[in-house]
Motif scaffolding. Sequence first.
Motif, PDB file in Angstrom:
ATOM      1  N   PHE A 141      -3.442   6.249   3.382  1.00  8.07           N
ATOM      2  CA  PHE A 141      -4.086   5.796   2.031  1.00  8.07           C
ATOM      3  C   PHE A 141      -3.383   6.524   0.921  1.00  8.07           C
ATOM      4  O   PHE A 141      -4.182   8.112   0.682  1.00  8.07           O
ATOM      5  N   THR A 142      -2.284   7.013   0.479  1.00  7.92           N
ATOM      6  CA  THR A 142      -2.249   8.231  -0.343  1.00  7.92           C
ATOM      7  C   THR A 142      -1.923   8.045  -2.125  1.00  7.92           C
ATOM      8  O   THR A 142      -2.369   8.673  -2.199  1.00  7.92           O
ATOM      9  N   ASN A 143      -2.440   6.850  -2.090  1.00  4.26           N
ATOM     10  CA  ASN A 143      -2.407   6.339  -3.694  1.00  4.26           C
ATOM     11  C   ASN A 143      -3.271   5.169  -3.450  1.00  4.26           C
ATOM     12  O   ASN A 143      -3.901   4.283  -2.829  1.00  4.26           O
ATOM     13  N   LYS A 144      -3.657   4.970  -4.793  1.00 10.99           N
ATOM     14  CA  LYS A 144      -3.854   3.010  -5.706  1.00 10.99           C
ATOM     15  C   LYS A 144      -3.433   2.005  -4.877  1.00 10.99           C
ATOM     16  O   LYS A 144      -2.974   0.528  -4.887  1.00 10.99           O
ATOM     17  N   GLY A 145      -1.732   2.638  -5.361  1.00 14.81           N
ATOM     18  CA  GLY A 145      -0.499   1.823  -4.522  1.00 14.81           C
ATOM     19  C   GLY A 145      -0.749   1.100  -3.667  1.00 14.81           C
ATOM     20  O   GLY A 145      -0.696  -0.331  -2.886  1.00 14.81           O
ATOM     21  N   ILE A 146      -1.055   1.507  -2.582  1.00 16.37           N
ATOM     22  CA  ILE A 146      -1.787   0.800  -1.051  1.00 16.37           C
ATOM     23  C   ILE A 146      -2.415   0.127  -1.201  1.00 16.37           C
ATOM     24  O   ILE A 146      -2.655  -0.237  -1.053  1.00 16.37           O
ATOM     25  N   ASP A 147      -3.614   0.072  -2.141  1.00 14.64           N
ATOM     26  CA  ASP A 147      -4.609  -0.295  -2.091  1.00 14.64           C
ATOM     27  C   ASP A 147      -4.240  -1.541  -2.962  1.00 14.64           C
ATOM     28  O   ASP A 147      -4.523  -2.927  -2.697  1.00 14.64           O
TER      29      ASP A 147
END
Length: 312
Positions: free
Chosen positions: A102-108
């Motif tokens: 989970f490196t950034n909000k794009g993953i979420d």
Amino acid sequence: MMRNTPVKFVVWLESASKKRLLRTQQRRREDVSSTTLKSEKSRVLHTLFEEGMASLYLDFSTPEYRLNSMIMDVAYHRLYKPARTMDDIPSKSCRQFLKLKFTNKGIDAVNISNILRHKKVQSCIPNYFKFKSTLCISYSYTSTIASKLFNYKQTLQCLDIDPLIRNPPTCSCSSSSFNYSPVGHAITGEVDIVKNKDLKSLILKGPKYREPQSFNWRQNFISIMSSVKDYARRWAKYEKEELDTLSEWVKSIRGILKSRIRHMKTKVRTIYPSVFSKPEVIKELDRLHEEYVLLPAEKASNNIVFVCKAHH
């Protein structure tokens, strides 16, 4: 008590819960009887089971029939149902996890959990697979801001006692509004000691806070699909099947993921400048590290304490 109830059961039941049974309705009596039966000794259950087998209650609408059925059911499960062995108990090692960074909000934003539950994806799982339940997602996260704020470890590692004894460090704590009078040095948890507004705002979020990271969708796609393929390899090995049996499952995830990324490219923000990249923030943080030791508060690790280096 009810008519035609086995004599031994009457004696047993009256001794265990007669007062409670008389105060309740029939349904409550059956619940209490079931609870008491489950705690009885095996020899008592064996006797009750044999009497239940010999009973002639055929009218299922009568209380006697329900009572006899309850006795038979509890006694059977206690006396004759095979005991569970370790082989019958699902092992925690059988739980399957999709490991994702989970490196950034794009993953979420792509909501991978929803993709995995999608009908198209579920339909691609071979019918003969044993493990079909929705897998768990295990996230690994980026570092918090604590590693950039706290300097107590570096201070202790670089500490040289002899020079400090010969030349004690000086400070201006005596004129500071954060001076703690019992020790004569600044020891405070107030963030007003921080002069830069951006850094102060960040510190107020706590050292466990993670700054949003800038990202590009292509890298996110590669990262997610890499995790999916890795999971597919482990899943096929667990099922003792060839990896190709999950090729359609992987393709269906890839197709839905591409579609979602294409839809969100113009709707989701991807640039998040770091507060620590600002020159004025770097300058203020250097000043704090030069004058104070920043460390987590005892029993409140999400709070930061500023301690004068001369005192520490």
